[in-house]
Enzyme design. Structure first.
Site, short mmCIF file in Angstrom:
data_model
loop_
_atom_site.label_atom_id
_atom_site.label_comp_id
_atom_site.label_asym_id
_atom_site.label_seq_id
_atom_site.Cartn_x
_atom_site.Cartn_y
_atom_site.Cartn_z
N THR A 16 0.85 -1.19 0.00
CA THR A 16 0.00 0.00 0.00
C THR A 16 0.88 1.24 0.00
OG1 THR A 16 -0.18 0.25 2.42
CG2 THR A 16 -1.72 -1.28 1.33
N GLY A 17 0.32 2.35 -0.47
CA GLY A 17 1.14 3.56 -0.59
C GLY A 17 2.29 3.35 -1.55
N ALA A 18 1.99 2.68 -2.67
CA ALA A 18 3.06 2.16 -3.54
C ALA A 18 3.59 3.16 -4.56
CB ALA A 18 2.55 0.92 -4.28
N ILE A 22 8.95 5.36 0.30
CA ILE A 22 9.36 4.02 0.70
C ILE A 22 8.58 2.96 -0.07
CG2 ILE A 22 9.36 2.37 2.61
CD1 ILE A 22 9.98 4.73 4.48
N TYR A 158 0.85 12.56 14.16
CA TYR A 158 1.65 11.52 13.51
C TYR A 158 2.29 10.61 14.56
CZ TYR A 158 5.24 9.36 10.56
OH TYR A 158 6.04 8.46 9.90
#
Length: 338
Positions: A16-18, A22, A158
């Site tokens: 995910t968040g590809a 990172i 965060y």
């Protein structure tokens, strides 16, 4: 039950968040090592371009437009992986976002949105992944942070979300171990990484924010993630600074409070006036397909600590060998004195 993880070249990996930072670095490095990929992000255009890029290299890859804060979107990721490739072997919960600002200044709506991505996205991904992995085995890898152990001023939401990710991940690991499920659960704790983290964050400060030094390359985080996909690990710190901060927070919390109060406010502020507050990726995707921002100052391209954590036997051999060599030198000098 002993956990056995496959070689990367035979794995189907969900990320995910590809499309940024990172996640993007991990996808590209996993593709080079022969993994089959299922990539998820909110930015459809970036996903399509990434799929085309990796496909030209011979990688088998599927994509899913998904907001990890929405459970049904996350279930769709698993569905696509199973329909397209019959399974997945490793699930990486990487998607995340930050906010810079004093806790009193940040709206509750923005704090809830951050938690929807950073915490609930991990919860959704973890529970969906475990449904599949508990019967066939595999790895669940969650992205925490050095702030999972030590909160920062000006990034309160965060820090809180990463504390929550640690608590959830540790609890889930114990439950799976108790039932004997063949699932490796790893929490990755990076130090500050040279990605688009700051550009994607929402900013409430009167100046542009920055990451506090030391800053490490995203490739180090990606390598730690992919190591955990092949080797069962409880935790992996990316960068010696992350381990130092975590240990200091545990053994000397008041001293760390003093140090943070003294230095960490200024280290997260630049001299550049704040730009448009609406230019961020908190509620909608922004610019993607960039692994790094290109931080001013030094970026560490390697970490002896992280390398040692991923290769404990060679590190121990080196440690013992160095110790024996120093002992032999000391004995030689002692005999020479006589």
């Amino acid at each position: 039950m002993k956990i056995r993880l496959k070689k990367l070249s035979t794995q189907v990996i969900v990320i995910t968040g590809a499309t940024s930072g990172i996640g993007l670095t991990t996808a590209r490095r996993a593709a080079k090592r022969g993994a089959t990929l299922v990539l998820a992000a909110r930015n459809e255009d970036a996903l399509l371009r990434l799929v085309e890029e990796l496909g030209k290299q011979g990688t088998q890859v599927a994509h899913v437009v998904a907001d990890v804060g929405v459970e049904q979107d996350v279930r769709k990721i698993a569905q696509v992986a199973i329909e397209r490739f019959g399974r997945f072997d490793t699930w990486i919960n990487n998607a995340g976002i930050s906010i810079f600002g004093r806790n009193e200044d940040v709206s509750l709506a923005d704090q809830r949105r951050l938690f929807q991505t950073n915490f609930w996205g991990v919860v959704h991904g973890s529970l969906v992944a475990v449904e599949h992995l508990r019967n066939r085995g595999g790895a669940l890898i969650n992205l925490g942070s050095e702030v999972s152990d030590r909160a920062l001023p000006l990034q309160g939401a965060y820090s809180a979300s990463k504390h929550a990710v640690k608590g959830f991940t540790d609890s889930l690991r114990m439950e799976l171990q108790a039932e004997g499920a063949p699932v490796s659960v790893t929490l990755i704790k990076p130090a500050a990484i040279d990605t688009m983290f700051v550009e994607h964050a929402k900013n409430y400060l009167d100046v542009e924010p920055r990451l506090p030094a030391p800053i490490y390359a995203p490739e180090l985080a990606a390598d730690a993630i992919l190591y955990a996909a092949e080797h069962p690990k409880r935790d992996l710190f990316v960068g010696g600074a992350a381990k130092l901060i975590s240990s200091s927070a545990h053994y000397a919390p008041r001293l760390m409070d003093t140090i943070m109060k003294r230095f960490m406010f200024q280290q997260q502020r630049t001299d550049v006036p704040a730009q448009d507050r609406d230019r961020n990726s908190l509620h909608a995707p922004g610019s993607d397909l960039m692994q790094r921002k290109g931080q001013p100052g030094h970026v560490f391209e390697s970490s002896l600590y992280t390398q040692a954590a991923m290769n404990p036997k060679p590190a121990m051999v080196l440690f013992v060998g160095t110790g024996l060599a120093l002992f032999a030198l000391w004995r030689y000098r002692q005999s020479d004195v006589r």
